[in-house]
Write an enzyme that holds these catalytic residues in place. Structure first.
Site, PDB file in Angstrom:
ATOM      1  N   GLY A 229       0.792  -1.213   0.000  1.00 45.11           N
ATOM      2  CA  GLY A 229       0.000   0.000   0.000  1.00 45.11           C
ATOM      3  C   GLY A 229       0.827   1.266   0.000  1.00 45.11           C
TER       4      GLY A 229
ATOM      5  CE1 TYR B 298       5.958  22.882 -10.956  1.00 37.17           C
ATOM      6  CE2 TYR B 298       5.280  25.144 -11.416  1.00 37.17           C
ATOM      7  CZ  TYR B 298       4.977  23.796 -11.290  1.00 37.17           C
ATOM      8  OH  TYR B 298       3.697  23.365 -11.504  1.00 37.17           O
TER       9      TYR B 298
END
Length: 292
Positions: free
Chosen positions: A40, A134
């Site tokens: 998970g 970015y």
């Protein structure tokens, strides 16, 4: 075919936009697949071997929404390697997953990549001139999408959101930061002058859904409200909604390579995707302040 009949993978499903998109797709009864290991734990999109190891489980996917990224402009200057590694290598790995698993389509979350505007409003034909690590990393991701479309026939829909806001956004973003400061009686920000085009997360998710349904092979869309507001105007609107006397201070610090005004021309998304923003800045701020 509607998205209710599609099997969909979202990267970044635990992020701001990813959570909202996941909830919307569940309401449409789409079949959702998670990029997690047997324990998970979320699979690191930078690790091509882990992703390739999931090939057999992921072969039935119809659409990948690739939203996972490092998104902070300031930290992209502080940690450029991490920004490029996640945003560029992660995108490459997801495109490879599409190629290896014969996944028909990827919807890629890019960013504002235009730099200082040559004209306003900014349409998709505007020259791209990103001015921080970015946005440069997101434009590199776009080029990878274009390459995989041209070389391997993967359908790629690219969204260039302007400034997304809404409930659940990180506290270091402008609007949540202002709202969280209200209870202290004082709002302090760096610079009152920059103007931005703010699009509500509900409208952004609607664009993502329409992008998933869109039958085009490769396309790029600006997503914004189409109007800009200064930091000062946003603060004034929030204080007016809040209804109390709030002290406002400015540090007089301007970000490196700051863009003083930008807003989107959304004509292409309106005409091609039949999308339009429905939530005005006043309505969106009212909802956010009311939930405090």
């Amino acid at each position: 075919m509607g998205l209710s009949e599609k099997t969909i993978l979202i990267t970044g499903e635990e992020g701001f936009a990813g959570r909202h998109l996941l909830d919307a797709l569940k309401r449409l009864n789409s079949s959702m697949v998670s990029l997690k290991d047997q324990n998970g734990k979320r699979v690191d999109i930078r690790d091509k071997d882990l992703i390739r190891g999931r090939k057999r489980e992921l072969e039935d996917i119809d659409i990948v929404y690739h939203l996972a990224a490092r998104t902070a402009v300031n930290s992209s200057y502080e940690s450029p390697h991490a920004t490029y590694e996640t945003n560029v290598l992660g995108t490459l790995n997801m495109l490879e997953l599409c190629r290896l698993c014969d996944i028909d389509k990827i919807v890629y979350a890019s960013s504002y990549v235009y730099g200082t505007p040559q004209y306003l409003p900014i349409d998709e034909k505007h020259i791209t001139s990103p001015n921080n690590p970015y946005s440069k990393s997101k434009l590199l991701g776009e080029e990878l999408c274009r390459s995989y479309h041209e070389d391997f026939g993967i359908k790629c829909i690219i969204f260039r959101p302007f400034n997304i806001y809404g409930p659940g956004q990180r506290a270091d973003f402008l609007i949540p930061k202002i709202i969280s400061s209200l209870s202290s009686g004082e709002v302090v920000v760096r610079d009152p002058e920059p103007k931005r085009d703010f699009v509500h997360i509900t409208d952004m998710v609607d664009a993502y859904i329409k992008g998933g349904e869109y039958q085009g092979d490769f396309d790029i869309f600006n997503i914004g409200y189409g109007k800009s507001y200064s930091v000062k105007e946003i603060i004034e609107k929030i204080i007016s909604i809040y209804g109390s006397n709030i002290k406002v201070g400015y540090e007089g610090e301007r970000r490196k390579n700051e863009i003083m005004d930008c807003y989107a021309d959304t004509a292409k998304a309106r005409a091609t995707l039949h999308w339009r923003p429905l939530i005005s800045i006043d309505e969106g701020l009212q909802m956010m302040v009311g939930n405090q």
